[in-house]
Design a protein around this motif. Structure first.
Motif, PDB file in Angstrom:
ATOM      1  N   UNK A   9     -39.299  35.468 -10.039  1.00  0.00           N
ATOM      2  CA  UNK A   9     -38.746  36.838  -9.482  1.00  0.00           C
ATOM      3  C   UNK A   9     -39.491  38.599  -9.677  1.00  0.00           C
ATOM      4  N   UNK A  10     -39.993  38.044 -10.190  1.00  0.00           N
ATOM      5  CA  UNK A  10     -40.270  40.458 -10.062  1.00  0.00           C
ATOM      6  C   UNK A  10     -41.676  40.378  -8.128  1.00  0.00           C
ATOM      7  N   UNK A  11     -42.331  38.787  -7.935  1.00  0.00           N
ATOM      8  CA  UNK A  11     -42.885  39.221  -6.778  1.00  0.00           C
ATOM      9  C   UNK A  11     -42.100  39.412  -5.427  1.00  0.00           C
ATOM     10  N   UNK A  12     -41.078  38.288  -5.514  1.00  0.00           N
ATOM     11  CA  UNK A  12     -40.062  38.123  -4.960  1.00  0.00           C
ATOM     12  C   UNK A  12     -39.529  39.513  -4.996  1.00  0.00           C
ATOM     13  N   UNK A  13     -39.079  39.414  -5.474  1.00  0.00           N
ATOM     14  CA  UNK A  13     -37.923  41.935  -5.824  1.00  0.00           C
ATOM     15  C   UNK A  13     -39.090  42.492  -5.131  1.00  0.00           C
ATOM     16  N   UNK A  14     -40.234  42.770  -5.224  1.00  0.00           N
ATOM     17  CA  UNK A  14     -41.392  43.714  -4.611  1.00  0.00           C
ATOM     18  C   UNK A  14     -40.955  42.969  -3.352  1.00  0.00           C
ATOM     19  N   UNK A  15     -41.624  41.920  -2.960  1.00  0.00           N
ATOM     20  CA  UNK A  15     -41.760  41.988  -1.590  1.00  0.00           C
ATOM     21  C   UNK A  15     -40.365  41.954  -1.159  1.00  0.00           C
ATOM     22  N   UNK A  16     -39.031  41.732  -1.596  1.00  0.00           N
ATOM     23  CA  UNK A  16     -37.774  42.373  -0.485  1.00  0.00           C
ATOM     24  C   UNK A  16     -37.669  43.612  -0.817  1.00  0.00           C
ATOM     25  N   UNK A  17     -37.869  44.591  -1.725  1.00  0.00           N
ATOM     26  CA  UNK A  17     -37.874  45.804  -1.501  1.00  0.00           C
ATOM     27  C   UNK A  17     -39.059  45.838  -0.594  1.00  0.00           C
ATOM     28  N   UNK A  18     -40.280  46.016  -0.538  1.00  0.00           N
ATOM     29  CA  UNK A  18     -41.600  45.943   0.729  1.00  0.00           C
ATOM     30  C   UNK A  18     -40.203  46.388   2.053  1.00  0.00           C
ATOM     31  N   UNK A  19     -39.974  44.820   1.514  1.00  0.00           N
ATOM     32  CA  UNK A  19     -39.559  44.709   3.273  1.00  0.00           C
ATOM     33  C   UNK A  19     -38.593  45.127   3.817  1.00  0.00           C
ATOM     34  N   UNK A  20     -38.079  45.859   2.315  1.00  0.00           N
ATOM     35  CA  UNK A  20     -36.312  46.394   2.808  1.00  0.00           C
ATOM     36  C   UNK A  20     -36.908  48.021   3.826  1.00  0.00           C
ATOM     37  N   UNK A  21     -38.015  48.197   2.496  1.00  0.00           N
ATOM     38  CA  UNK A  21     -38.702  50.192   3.013  1.00  0.00           C
ATOM     39  C   UNK A  21     -39.029  50.286   4.457  1.00  0.00           C
ATOM     40  N   UNK A  22     -40.048  49.407   4.468  1.00  0.00           N
ATOM     41  CA  UNK A  22     -40.668  48.967   5.964  1.00  0.00           C
ATOM     42  C   UNK A  22     -40.377  48.681   7.156  1.00  0.00           C
ATOM     43  N   UNK A  23     -39.134  47.649   6.787  1.00  0.00           N
ATOM     44  CA  UNK A  23     -37.807  47.639   8.299  1.00  0.00           C
ATOM     45  C   UNK A  23     -37.692  48.459   8.392  1.00  0.00           C
ATOM     46  N   UNK A  24     -37.052  49.585   7.765  1.00  0.00           N
ATOM     47  CA  UNK A  24     -36.980  50.789   8.221  1.00  0.00           C
ATOM     48  C   UNK A  24     -37.481  51.914   9.436  1.00  0.00           C
ATOM     49  N   UNK A  25     -38.719  51.632   9.051  1.00  0.00           N
ATOM     50  CA  UNK A  25     -39.879  52.532   9.724  1.00  0.00           C
ATOM     51  C   UNK A  25     -40.264  51.357  10.524  1.00  0.00           C
ATOM     52  N   UNK A  26     -40.227  49.879  10.650  1.00  0.00           N
ATOM     53  CA  UNK A  26     -40.089  49.157  11.482  1.00  0.00           C
ATOM     54  C   UNK A  26     -39.874  49.247  12.618  1.00  0.00           C
ATOM     55  N   UNK A  27     -37.911  50.037  12.360  1.00  0.00           N
ATOM     56  CA  UNK A  27     -36.885  49.585  13.213  1.00  0.00           C
ATOM     57  C   UNK A  27     -37.347  50.672  14.265  1.00  0.00           C
ATOM     58  N   UNK A  28     -37.721  51.563  13.357  1.00  0.00           N
ATOM     59  CA  UNK A  28     -37.578  53.070  14.297  1.00  0.00           C
ATOM     60  C   UNK A  28     -38.806  53.016  15.371  1.00  0.00           C
ATOM     61  N   UNK A  29     -39.998  52.749  14.636  1.00  0.00           N
ATOM     62  CA  UNK A  29     -41.429  52.104  15.724  1.00  0.00           C
ATOM     63  C   UNK A  29     -40.879  51.610  16.539  1.00  0.00           C
ATOM     64  N   UNK A  30     -40.092  50.476  16.100  1.00  0.00           N
ATOM     65  CA  UNK A  30     -39.869  49.131  17.645  1.00  0.00           C
ATOM     66  C   UNK A  30     -39.360  49.530  18.593  1.00  0.00           C
ATOM     67  N   UNK A  31     -37.825  50.401  17.986  1.00  0.00           N
ATOM     68  CA  UNK A  31     -36.551  51.231  19.007  1.00  0.00           C
ATOM     69  C   UNK A  31     -37.361  51.973  19.837  1.00  0.00           C
ATOM     70  N   UNK A  32     -38.311  52.768  18.824  1.00  0.00           N
ATOM     71  CA  UNK A  32     -39.074  54.157  20.012  1.00  0.00           C
ATOM     72  C   UNK A  32     -39.557  53.467  20.970  1.00  0.00           C
TER      73      UNK A  32
END
Lengths: 132, 345
Positions: free
Chosen positions: B20-43
């Motif tokens: 649970x902990x590993x998956x939770x951290x994985x999803x949180x990190x993915x969510x945080x960096x998805x926002x970054x990736x989205x701005x980069x990719x669309x940029x």
């Protein structure tokens, strides 16, 4: 209907590998065009502004942003005692430069005119004198 | 570790907490960096650079955003229903995360002689020599997907603002329309695997027998419907129709606003994980990488596709959205079920 959608995806994917055109502004400076109309400057000759206070520039100014008051110097020549441009009103049309009969006014490539107070946008003669 | 609880060795419970902990951290990190990736990719797709200033190529941007959001002023409208107003982002966020409980991330790993399946709600049954997971896993995911909209409708209603209310209602109408089509699209997968258990569905796709090859139409329909259901562009109408007033979250500020967007991105990760599991063979892949790496790679690829779609298509109009859902996707999914029945049964 499907093909245009796929074409759209193709175009965006292609653009992803193009070189970005972004200018990293504060680090990289843009090269403005030679005829760019930025901040005005009063030309200087023999350590005096060339302006003879003929009032043509405030007359032609469509935004009514130029204030000129004439004065008389020791040689009984007219000169601009007050020369102010209100940059909040100025539309950078360049008519003042064209109207000037003695070629005393020009427009520079300075485009960073942001300020914190409204008063600071009224450029006085001292601020407008050409910097060499 | 000789203890047993409800007939299971203790190690399974410890493993579950760790998972649970590993998956939770994985999803949180993915969510945080998805926002970054989205701005980069669309940029880059718009021939821009995207964030560049915080950290190397803007890599610390999500952290800076998070810090900023925490310190922003919170505003609650004076006439708002305070309790519901504060509850809404939580309701939106939780279902987005708990969907991961049933998604198989990889094969089993061996810890102290016990096989631990890489799926939170699952354990290894010594007797039958099989992984036992929730046998209605897909149903659980579908049920959760529809809970998220409560948060959005509640947010719209509690804000005491007409824009928010309309945004929330648009969202519920859209969610219902597309959930039907999404649910029907994956029925053909159940028909072929004869199970709702995600373990069984993944196991059936071993050796490139991926359902995306057997059910390409269902895959495309499910993916598009999921995009619409989680309000991703080009179907982000709850946020705005032709105007830009943020729809249901007009009145939200600072971290509460961010929670809605965390929920949106977490939903995107969930949907991509579900699509990977159902259609792209889950964690199966050539042996040179471990299963979980294949799983993550596929999920990230789908997230990229989501962002690619966002960079490409303009937002739908509401009547177009409804027409597409009811008049195009729903009949197509029904047709797909009939064809699947005729060919494979």
């Amino acid at each position: 209907m499907i093909m245009p959608l796929i074409n759209g995806l193709k175009i965006t994917l292609k653009h992803m590998f193009m070189k970005p055109v972004t200018l990293q502004y504060p680090d990289e400076r843009p090269n403005v065009a030679p005829n760019f109309r930025g901040l005005h400057a009063l030309k200087v000759s023999h350590n005096n502004a060339k302006c003879v206070a003929c009032y043509l520039c405030p007359t032609v100014c469509p935004a009514k942003c130029i204030t000129v008051e004439a004065g008389e110097d020791a040689n009984h020549d007219k000169y601009a005692a007050v020369y102010e441009i209100d940059m909040l009103r100025c539309i950078f049309c360049g008519y003042c430069v064209e109207a000037c009969p003695v070629d005393a006014l020009k427009m520079t490539q300075t485009f960073e005119l942001a300020n914190y107070k409204r008063e600071d946008f009224i450029f006085t003669k001292q601020a407008l004198l050409e910097k060499k | 570790m000789g203890f047993e609880l409800f007939g299971l060795p203790m190690i399974y419970y410890i493993a579950m907490v760790v998972k649970v902990l590993v998956v939770f951290v994985f999803v949180l990190l993915t969510v945080a960096y998805a926002t970054y990736a989205e701005r980069k990719i669309i940029g880059h797709m718009q021939v821009r650079l995207g964030p560049m200033r915080t950290g190397w190529h803007g890599l610390l941007q999500p952290i800076a955003d998070g810090v900023k959001l925490f310190f922003k002023e919170e505003i609650i409208p004076s006439q708002a229903d305070k309790f519901a107003f504060l509850l809404a982002p939580v309701i939106a966020l939780i279902p987005a995360f708990i969907g991961f409980a049933v998604i198989p991330f990889g094969d089993t790993i061996e810890v102290m002689g016990y096989k631990i399946p890489l799926q939170i709600a699952a354990f290894w049954d010594q007797g039958s020599n099989k992984i036992v997971d929730l046998n209605v896993g897909v149903l659980y995911i579908l049920a959760l997907a529809s809970v998220g909209v409560y948060g959005i409708v509640l947010a719209g209603w509690a804000s005491n603002s007409k824009y928010s209310l309309l945004g929330g209602l648009r969202s519920s109408a859209q969610m219902i329309s597309y959930e039907l089509a999404a649910g029907l699209a994956i029925i053909s997968v159940f028909m072929m695997s004869e199970s709702l258990s995600l373990q069984k569905i993944v196991a059936d796709q071993a050796g490139f027998g991926w359902y995306v090859f057997k059910q390409p139409l269902a895959f495309i329909l499910f993916f598009i419907c999921s995009l619409a259901e989680i309000n991703r562009t080009p179907f982000d109408l709850p946020e705005a129709e032709t105007e830009l007033v943020s729809g249901f979250c007009t009145e939200y500020s600072s971290m509460k606003y961010a929670m809605f967007f965390m929920a949106e991105y977490a939903n995107m990760v969930t949907v991509c994980a579900v699509t990977t599991t159902l259609f792209l063979g889950g964690w199966h892949g050539p042996a040179f990488l471990p299963g979980w790496a294949w799983f993550i790679a596929k999920v990230y690829f789908l997230i990229f596709v989501c962002m690619w779609i966002r960079a490409t298509y303009p937002r739908y109009r509401y009547d177009q959205l409804m027409r597409l859902g009811w008049k195009v996707f729903l009949p197509l999914t029904l047709l797909n079920i009939v064809v699947t029945g005729l060919i494979y049964r």
